[in-house]
Write a protein that holds these residues in place. Structure first.
Motif, PDB file in Angstrom:
ATOM      1  N   MET A  63     -21.221  20.574  26.810  1.00 59.80           N
ATOM      2  CA  MET A  63     -22.101  20.329  27.954  1.00 59.80           C
ATOM      3  C   MET A  63     -21.407  19.461  28.982  1.00 59.80           C
ATOM      4  O   MET A  63     -20.597  18.613  28.620  1.00 59.80           O
ATOM      5  N   LYS A  64     -21.775  19.624  30.241  1.00 56.46           N
ATOM      6  CA  LYS A  64     -21.239  18.746  31.272  1.00 56.46           C
ATOM      7  C   LYS A  64     -22.310  17.704  31.595  1.00 56.46           C
ATOM      8  O   LYS A  64     -23.425  18.053  31.985  1.00 56.46           O
ATOM      9  N   ILE A  65     -21.992  16.443  31.352  1.00 56.82           N
ATOM     10  CA  ILE A  65     -23.011  15.391  31.441  1.00 56.82           C
ATOM     11  C   ILE A  65     -22.623  14.332  32.465  1.00 56.82           C
ATOM     12  O   ILE A  65     -21.483  13.877  32.495  1.00 56.82           O
ATOM     13  N   LEU A  66     -23.606  13.958  33.284  1.00 58.18           N
ATOM     14  CA  LEU A  66     -23.408  12.869  34.244  1.00 58.18           C
ATOM     15  C   LEU A  66     -24.091  11.611  33.694  1.00 58.18           C
ATOM     16  O   LEU A  66     -25.262  11.648  33.326  1.00 58.18           O
ATOM     17  N   VAL A  67     -23.336  10.521  33.604  1.00 57.96           N
ATOM     18  CA  VAL A  67     -23.905   9.274  33.106  1.00 57.96           C
ATOM     19  C   VAL A  67     -23.879   8.241  34.224  1.00 57.96           C
ATOM     20  O   VAL A  67     -22.842   8.024  34.848  1.00 57.96           O
ATOM     21  N   VAL A  68     -25.028   7.631  34.513  1.00 58.32           N
ATOM     22  CA  VAL A  68     -25.018   6.562  35.513  1.00 58.32           C
ATOM     23  C   VAL A  68     -25.796   5.358  34.992  1.00 58.32           C
ATOM     24  O   VAL A  68     -26.947   5.467  34.589  1.00 58.32           O
ATOM     25  N   ASP A  69     -25.108   4.238  34.972  1.00 58.58           N
ATOM     26  CA  ASP A  69     -25.699   2.993  34.485  1.00 58.58           C
ATOM     27  C   ASP A  69     -24.869   1.871  35.108  1.00 58.58           C
ATOM     28  O   ASP A  69     -23.648   1.981  35.188  1.00 58.58           O
ATOM     29  N   ASP A  70     -25.527   0.819  35.560  1.00 59.25           N
ATOM     30  CA  ASP A  70     -24.759  -0.254  36.192  1.00 59.25           C
ATOM     31  C   ASP A  70     -24.112  -1.162  35.149  1.00 59.25           C
ATOM     32  O   ASP A  70     -23.402  -2.094  35.494  1.00 59.25           O
ATOM     33  N   ASP A  71     -24.373  -0.860  33.901  1.00 59.84           N
ATOM     34  CA  ASP A  71     -23.853  -1.685  32.825  1.00 59.84           C
ATOM     35  C   ASP A  71     -22.541  -1.065  32.302  1.00 59.84           C
ATOM     36  O   ASP A  71     -22.559  -0.006  31.669  1.00 59.84           O
ATOM     37  N   PRO A  72     -21.400  -1.703  32.602  1.00 58.18           N
ATOM     38  CA  PRO A  72     -20.123  -1.089  32.241  1.00 58.18           C
ATOM     39  C   PRO A  72     -19.952  -0.893  30.732  1.00 58.18           C
ATOM     40  O   PRO A  72     -19.273   0.033  30.295  1.00 58.18           O
ATOM     41  N   VAL A  73     -20.577  -1.762  29.959  1.00 61.16           N
ATOM     42  CA  VAL A  73     -20.447  -1.618  28.507  1.00 61.16           C
ATOM     43  C   VAL A  73     -21.075  -0.305  28.057  1.00 61.16           C
ATOM     44  O   VAL A  73     -20.469   0.493  27.340  1.00 61.16           O
ATOM     45  N   MET A  74     -22.304  -0.072  28.563  1.00 63.91           N
ATOM     46  CA  MET A  74     -22.998   1.152  28.162  1.00 63.91           C
ATOM     47  C   MET A  74     -22.280   2.387  28.704  1.00 63.91           C
ATOM     48  O   MET A  74     -22.165   3.400  28.016  1.00 63.91           O
ATOM     49  N   VAL A  75     -21.788   2.288  29.930  1.00 62.49           N
ATOM     50  CA  VAL A  75     -21.101   3.434  30.521  1.00 62.49           C
ATOM     51  C   VAL A  75     -19.858   3.796  29.704  1.00 62.49           C
ATOM     52  O   VAL A  75     -19.629   4.959  29.377  1.00 62.49           O
ATOM     53  N   ARG A  76     -19.110   2.786  29.338  1.00 62.73           N
ATOM     54  CA  ARG A  76     -17.897   3.068  28.557  1.00 62.73           C
ATOM     55  C   ARG A  76     -18.232   3.613  27.179  1.00 62.73           C
ATOM     56  O   ARG A  76     -17.580   4.534  26.687  1.00 62.73           O
ATOM     57  N   ALA A  77     -19.269   3.023  26.563  1.00 58.32           N
ATOM     58  CA  ALA A  77     -19.652   3.485  25.230  1.00 58.32           C
ATOM     59  C   ALA A  77     -20.097   4.948  25.282  1.00 58.32           C
ATOM     60  O   ALA A  77     -19.655   5.778  24.490  1.00 58.32           O
ATOM     61  N   LEU A  78     -20.943   5.255  26.266  1.00 59.20           N
ATOM     62  CA  LEU A  78     -21.441   6.634  26.378  1.00 59.20           C
ATOM     63  C   LEU A  78     -20.311   7.600  26.705  1.00 59.20           C
ATOM     64  O   LEU A  78     -20.219   8.687  26.126  1.00 59.20           O
ATOM     65  N   ASP A  79     -19.465   7.184  27.630  1.00 57.17           N
ATOM     66  CA  ASP A  79     -18.340   8.030  28.033  1.00 57.17           C
ATOM     67  C   ASP A  79     -17.519   8.415  26.805  1.00 57.17           C
ATOM     68  O   ASP A  79     -17.265   9.586  26.528  1.00 57.17           O
ATOM     69  N   SER A  80     -17.172   7.396  26.041  1.00 56.23           N
ATOM     70  CA  SER A  80     -16.294   7.631  24.906  1.00 56.23           C
ATOM     71  C   SER A  80     -16.991   8.452  23.804  1.00 56.23           C
ATOM     72  O   SER A  80     -16.438   9.423  23.295  1.00 56.23           O
ATOM     73  N   ARG A  81     -18.237   8.057  23.498  1.00 52.82           N
ATOM     74  CA  ARG A  81     -18.923   8.754  22.403  1.00 52.82           C
ATOM     75  C   ARG A  81     -19.274  10.203  22.768  1.00 52.82           C
ATOM     76  O   ARG A  81     -19.143  11.108  21.950  1.00 52.82           O
ATOM     77  N   LEU A  82     -19.716  10.410  23.992  1.00 55.92           N
ATOM     78  CA  LEU A  82     -20.080  11.775  24.399  1.00 55.92           C
ATOM     79  C   LEU A  82     -18.838  12.664  24.450  1.00 55.92           C
ATOM     80  O   LEU A  82     -18.860  13.810  24.007  1.00 55.92           O
ATOM     81  N   ALA A  83     -17.744  12.096  24.993  1.00 55.66           N
ATOM     82  CA  ALA A  83     -16.496  12.868  25.036  1.00 55.66           C
ATOM     83  C   ALA A  83     -16.051  13.186  23.609  1.00 55.66           C
ATOM     84  O   ALA A  83     -15.576  14.290  23.323  1.00 55.66           O
ATOM     85  N   GLY A  84     -16.253  12.216  22.723  1.00 59.76           N
ATOM     86  CA  GLY A  84     -15.899  12.419  21.313  1.00 59.76           C
ATOM     87  C   GLY A  84     -16.690  13.562  20.679  1.00 59.76           C
ATOM     88  O   GLY A  84     -16.234  14.209  19.747  1.00 59.76           O
ATOM     89  N   GLU A  85     -17.883  13.805  21.192  1.00 59.07           N
ATOM     90  CA  GLU A  85     -18.727  14.895  20.672  1.00 59.07           C
ATOM     91  C   GLU A  85     -18.368  16.229  21.339  1.00 59.07           C
ATOM     92  O   GLU A  85     -19.060  17.220  21.152  1.00 59.07           O
TER      93      GLU A  85
END
Lengths: 122, 642
Positions: free
Chosen positions: A1-23
């Motif tokens: 899937m192609k997913i857009l993530v937007v959050d002003d919290d860099p910790v959450m953005v990085r976590a989601l980026d990495s985990r979603l890409a990992g999936e």
């Protein structure tokens, strides 16, 4: 899937980026709601899903949501919200959000919910 | 957490339960009954596994279904979600709270599904309306800026008495036009529920007298008599929203003058109805001897776009928005706008509201506050760059600034690109930046200044000047790093205040940062804040590299957010302050700092109070706590912070 993530919290953005890409998902993650909108407005923008925080400085998730719905009305949106933001969640639903997950975010639950928005084969 | 107590209260709902023991019985009900939510066990006597769900859903299409799976059977839950269940509950860890929460959310999700389809159309319409209002207000404000600005310059130049009368007429005309533009914007804000009253000290009687003075010319022009009947008992200084109170009174005075024939009378009255130690109940009224309103039309006059008689629009002009806006504003004050009228004899519009009195010993200090202490303007050479493409606006703004003080040195750039070039070459104390400009607009120019220019040039304070009055436009300016915002046509007093505030602020900021003398937070003082990284470990799912990246993010981001918070604190920007405090609460959560033990919640509580004051002690504590967190993270992960 192609997913857009937007959050002003860099910790959450990085976590989601990495985990979603990992999936195996293709992720565009940003801290900047305006950048998210620009990305959505591009002609070749074809996101299957948007994950967005609901409280951000300068632009609220609700305002962003309204803009997203104009830029890309059919893309499903999952919101990240705090447990005591029921009113906000209801407003978000009225504005067209499909789903939400509550903070502190259980990433496993989010990943599970995401699978429901996968484009159906055929 | 306070939030969950509240949430639990919301879970106390009543319900009717229909229980059946097999899939067959359930399906038999599908034609006869509808349900808000279904709880479905996948192992039934007549059906097992995922097929149970599929068959159930093909009979109950719109019923949100929560699947009950075996002990700790996450995998089945996963499959059920894929097949259309809204949620799943494992029998092993189900309790009343989790079940109730799941049901409430299922119901919310169901309501949402139906709403979504209809909403897309409505949203498009609303968006078009919003865009129309924004662009119309922009289009109207730009030429208005030219008119009001030039009028002001004309007034400051030498002129005859006759010319002064023309100037007064110009001033009134343009003020009225501006009032109409603002009314239209207000209406859109009312529709989206965005108007909030402010609370500030103001001089009530002085304000009312100024209104009378402003309208005396207008009344004289129409050959009317305007009277003021102000109660001697009125408090000198009160707390409330003077701007909105004026808006209502101006609207009523406008109408009264508009609908009263020459030789008639208009009266502005303010009477003390009741007084306690700290509150005053005041009745405001505007009465006239005008055309009056027919009895049957009295109910309608407060509706938007409705005037008592269609012919009044042709004869007297107006949009019919004023009264409906006034009524709304009075209701925000806690009062009700009422009307008494007799056709052919006149009308009286009145409302009674409560305002807070200011104790007399506080008044002097406040008046002094309003005079912008320690003004830098006039004391030393100050370099201002005006980035503006419009010749008229350049002239108006330059002249305004020059009139304040010859010590202001104004340079002009005709567009954003020129602006950036000038700032690269010369040091400025302040930049006034128009937004819509050819070649490079104000937003891009600001972005360039903030991101590409070297320190300290990238720190130059920038005030946006734009004809866009909408909040979204303002937010955009703040978002890219502008320090303040003023809408066109420019109110000279407001611009003066803003410039002074920024010049003083930047001076203060350079001289003093957060007081370093304050005691560092000890673990005992703020409760233990041993770093607990369990949640970060959950997020990184055993990936050590990701975990380090996340820690690095916090070390990197926390000081930046604190910087933003300091600016909000200095500028008393409550909304910005609250949002950043909220975000920081999440950040503290990452390192296991329970929010109820930090001062963040105290900050948030402060914000929710009616008369919010920035508590500096609390703020300093907060800053020190954030610094302590960063230090501790760096100590634990020295490798991360190379």
């Amino acid at each position: 899937m192609k997913i857009l993530v937007v959050d002003d919290d860099p910790v959450m953005v990085r976590a989601l980026d990495s985990r979603l890409a990992g999936e195996g998902h293709v992720v565009f993650a940003t801290l900047d709601p305006n950048e998210a909108l620009e990305e959505l407005k591009k002609e070749d923008s074809n996101f299957d899903l948007i994950i967005s925080d609901i409280v951000m400085p300068y632009i609220s998730g609700i305002e962003l949501l309204s803009e997203i719905k104009i830029a890309s009305p059919l893309t499903p949106i999952i919101l990240i919200s705090a447990l005591d933001q029921k009113e906000l969640i209801l407003t978000a639903f009225e504005l067209g959000a499909q789903d939400f997950v509550v903070k502190p975010l259980n990433l496993d639950e989010l990943l599970l919910r995401i699978t429901r928005y996968a484009p159906k084969a055929g | 957490m306070g939030g969950s107590v509240q949430f639990q209260e919301q879970l106390n709902f009543t319900y009717q339960l229909r229980r059946v023991g097999s899939l067959g019985e359930a399906i038999a009900l599908s034609d006869k009954e509808t349900f808000d939510v279904a709880l479905l066990d996948l192992s039934l006597p007549d059906s097992r596994g995922m097929k149970t769900l599929q068959d159930f859903l093909s009979n109950f299409h719109d019923c949100p279904t929560i699947v009950l799976t075996g002990f700790e059977d996450e995998k089945t839950g996963f499959l059920a979600l894929q097949d259309g269940a809204v949620d799943y509950l494992t029998k092993g860890n189900m309790n009343t709270y989790i079940l109730a929460k799941s049901i409430v959310y299922a119901c919310i999700r169901k309501d949402n599904a139906a709403l979504q389809k209809a909403k897309i159309v409505a949203e498009k319409t609303a968006e078009m309306k919003q865009k129309f209002l924004a662009s119309m207000s922009h289009e109207l404000r730009t030429p208005l800026n030219v008119i009001t600005g030039t009028t002001r310059l004309l007034e400051q130049s030498e002129h005859t008495r006759l010319q002064q009368q023309y100037i007064e007429a110009l001033k009134i005309g343009s003020q009225k036009l501006l009032g109409l533009v603002n009314n239209i914007l207000d209406l859109s804000k009312i529709e989206s529920d965005k108007i909030k009253l402010e609370n500030h000290q103001f001089e009530l009687v002085k304000g009312l007298n100024e209104l009378l003075k402003l309208y005396s010319f207008h009344a004289r022009e129409k050959k009317l008599d305007l009277y003021g009947k102000l109660d001697q008992l009125l408090p000198t200084m009160v707390i409330g929203d003077s701007h909105r109170l004026n808006q209502v009174l101006i609207n009523l005075l406008d109408n009264a003058i508009k609908f009263t024939k020459p030789a008639g009378e208009v009266e502005l009255k303010a009477k003390m109805v009741e007084e306690t130690e700290d509150m005053a109940t005041i009745r405001f009224a505007v009465a006239d001897t005008g055309i009056g309103i027919k009895k049957e039309k009295l109910v309608q006059i407060f509706d938007s776009f409705v005037q008592a008689d269609e012919s009044t629009t042709r004869l007297h002009g107006g949009t019919g928005l004023g009264l409906s806006i006034s009524q709304y504003l009075v209701s925000l004050f806690g009062g009700k706008l009422e009307v008494k009228s007799t056709e052919g004899e006149g009308s009286e519009f009145s409302f009674t509201i409560q305002v807070k009195k200011v104790a007399s010993d506080n008044i002097i200090a406040k008046i002094e506050d309003d005079t912008v202490p320690d003004s830098r303007i006039g004391e030393e050479q100050i370099n201002i760059l005006l980035v503006e493409d419009h010749n008229f606006n350049q002239m108006v703004a330059t002249q305004l600034l020059k009139n304040w003080s010859p010590s202001l040195n104004i340079d002009i750039a005709n567009n954003g690109k020129e602006g950036v070039d000038k700032i690269s070459e010369k040091d400025y104390d302040l930049v006034l930046m128009d937004i819509a400009m050819p070649i490079m607009d104000g937003l891009d120019a600001t972005k360039h200044i903030r991101e590409k220019l070297p320190n300290p040039k990238n720190q130059v304070p920038i005030i946006a000047m734009t004809a866009h009055a909408l909040k979204s436009e303002r937010d955009k300016c703040f978002k890219i790093g502008m320090n303040d915002f003023i809408s066109k046509p420019i109110d000279p007093n407001l611009l003066y205040k803003k410039i002074n505030k920024i010049l003083n602020l930047s001076k203060i900021e350079m001289e003093q940062s957060i007081p370093k003398k304050a005691q560092p937070i000890s673990q005992n003082e703020e409760g233990s804040f041993d770093i607990d990284l369990t949640y970060l470990e959950h997020l990184s799912n055993g990936d050590q590299k990701l975990k380090n990246t996340l820690i690095e993010s916090i070390i990197d981001d926390l000081p930046k957010e604190m910087g933003k918070l300091k600016i909000c604190h200095a500028q008393t920007d409550i909304e910005g302050y609250y949002k950043i405090a909220h975000k920081l609460k999440t950040t503290f959560g990452y390192v296991g700092l329970k929010t109820d033990r930090t001062v963040v919640q105290a900050l948030e509580r402060e914000e929710k109070k009616e008369n919010f004051t920035f508590d500096s002690n609390l703020f300093t504590k907060f800053v020190l706590l954030a610094e302590a967190v960063v230090k501790q993270l760096i100590k634990i992960y020295p490798i991360v912070n190379k």
